[in-house]
Design a protein around this motif. Structure first.
Motif, PDB file in Angstrom:
ATOM      1  N   LYS A 163       0.830  -1.317   0.045  1.00 31.05           N
ATOM      2  CA  LYS A 163       0.173  -0.008   0.009  1.00 31.05           C
ATOM      3  C   LYS A 163       0.825   1.228  -0.049  1.00 31.05           C
ATOM      4  CE  LYS A 163      -3.853  -2.325   2.174  1.00 31.05           C
ATOM      5  NZ  LYS A 163      -4.736  -2.265   3.300  1.00 31.05           N
ATOM      6  N   GLY A 164       1.986   1.361  -0.834  1.00 34.17           N
ATOM      7  CA  GLY A 164       2.812   2.404  -1.096  1.00 34.17           C
ATOM      8  C   GLY A 164       3.924   2.645   0.261  1.00 34.17           C
ATOM      9  N   LYS A 165       3.848   1.736   1.093  1.00 38.83           N
ATOM     10  CA  LYS A 165       4.615   1.697   2.329  1.00 38.83           C
ATOM     11  C   LYS A 165       5.720   0.831   2.267  1.00 38.83           C
ATOM     12  CE  LYS A 165       4.319   2.256   7.168  1.00 38.83           C
ATOM     13  NZ  LYS A 165       3.558   2.151   8.338  1.00 38.83           N
ATOM     14  N   THR A 166       7.030   1.264   2.412  1.00 36.40           N
ATOM     15  CA  THR A 166       8.270  -0.065   2.369  1.00 36.40           C
ATOM     16  C   THR A 166       8.122  -0.491   3.651  1.00 36.40           C
ATOM     17  OG1 THR A 166       9.174   1.523   0.747  1.00 36.40           O
ATOM     18  CG2 THR A 166      10.710  -0.151   2.002  1.00 36.40           C
ATOM     19  N   ILE A 167       8.252  -1.924   3.718  1.00 32.99           N
ATOM     20  CA  ILE A 167       8.292  -2.743   4.759  1.00 32.99           C
ATOM     21  C   ILE A 167       9.468  -3.826   4.554  1.00 32.99           C
ATOM     22  CG2 ILE A 167       5.975  -2.117   5.407  1.00 32.99           C
ATOM     23  CD1 ILE A 167       5.364  -5.221   4.582  1.00 32.99           C
ATOM     24  N   ILE A 168       9.779  -4.129   5.837  1.00 32.20           N
ATOM     25  CA  ILE A 168      10.777  -5.377   6.091  1.00 32.20           C
ATOM     26  C   ILE A 168       9.761  -6.490   6.342  1.00 32.20           C
ATOM     27  CG2 ILE A 168      12.945  -6.293   6.891  1.00 32.20           C
ATOM     28  CD1 ILE A 168      13.440  -3.942   5.172  1.00 32.20           C
ATOM     29  N   GLN A 169       9.803  -7.587   5.743  1.00 30.93           N
ATOM     30  CA  GLN A 169       9.068  -8.785   6.259  1.00 30.93           C
ATOM     31  C   GLN A 169       9.848 -10.021   6.250  1.00 30.93           C
ATOM     32  OE1 GLN A 169       5.817  -8.518   3.623  1.00 30.93           O
ATOM     33  NE2 GLN A 169       7.008  -9.475   1.681  1.00 30.93           N
ATOM     34  N   THR A 170       9.348 -10.913   6.768  1.00 31.86           N
ATOM     35  CA  THR A 170      10.042 -12.441   6.700  1.00 31.86           C
ATOM     36  C   THR A 170       9.849 -13.129   5.251  1.00 31.86           C
ATOM     37  OG1 THR A 170       8.144 -13.425   7.785  1.00 31.86           O
ATOM     38  CG2 THR A 170      10.093 -12.780   9.047  1.00 31.86           C
TER      39      THR A 170
END
Length: 180
Positions: A100-107
């Motif tokens: 949703k346009g947001k940069t995230i770090i995920q597993t």
């Protein structure tokens, strides 16, 4: 695999529960019947390409992509803490994504995506040199503060300059199918 399991379940239902037919057998396989082939750079092509890369960040990025086979999101989530310098081991345990346009770090999506990769000694040395160039860098920070689109632009630029056909698209942009 999934298709085979469904086929077996419905075959059982046909045989023992009077299901009139196996719907999986009628519909056919789910997904692709054949995997797509990947087109890899030769070492000579890589050397021709990397000789044209004049920006330290992209030189390091393309070197890691070539010598490790990392996916773009895995590379962009890397921190210096993910690298055991003494043993030359890179640990893949996270992925960078846009949601949703947001940069995230995920597993990583699957357990098999979590892995350890042995790095050539010269790559470890180049990483050490690269980190020294980063002002105020902490080992828990991301190593590469760029996005997939910047990588795609740089890949296009240096592919054109070097005359080497671009083969990195599946790692750079999820909509493409060719590989590095």
């Amino acid at each position: 695999m999934f298709n085979g399991i469904l086929l077996a379940i419905f075959n059982f239902a046909v045989k023992y529960y009077n299901l009139p037919f196996n719907p999986v057998a009628r519909v056919g396989s789910i997904g692709k019947n054949k995997g797509t082939s990947m087109d890899f750079w030769t070492l000579e092509e890589y050397k021709q390409f990397i000789a044209c890369v004049d920006e330290p960040i992209y030189k390091m990025i393309f070197e890691l992509l070539f010598f490790t086979g990392l996916r773009c999101g895995e590379l962009l989530a890397l921190t210096y803490n993910d690298i055991n310098i003494k043993k030359g081991i890179l640990t893949v345990n996270k992925n960078l994504a846009k949601v949703k346009g947001k940069t995230i770090i995920q597993t990583p999506k699957t357990a098999n995506s979590r892995r350890k990769i042995t790095l050539p000694r010269f790559v470890v040395e180049h990483l050490q040199e690269y980190v020294k160039l980063l002002y105020g860098y902490k080992p828990s920070d991301r190593l590469f503060l760029v996005d997939k689109y910047a990588l795609s632009r740089m890949m296009n630029k240096y592919s054109e300059l070097s005359g080497v056909k671009k083969k990195l698209e599946c790692m750079i942009c999820d909509t493409h199918t060719q590989a590095y």
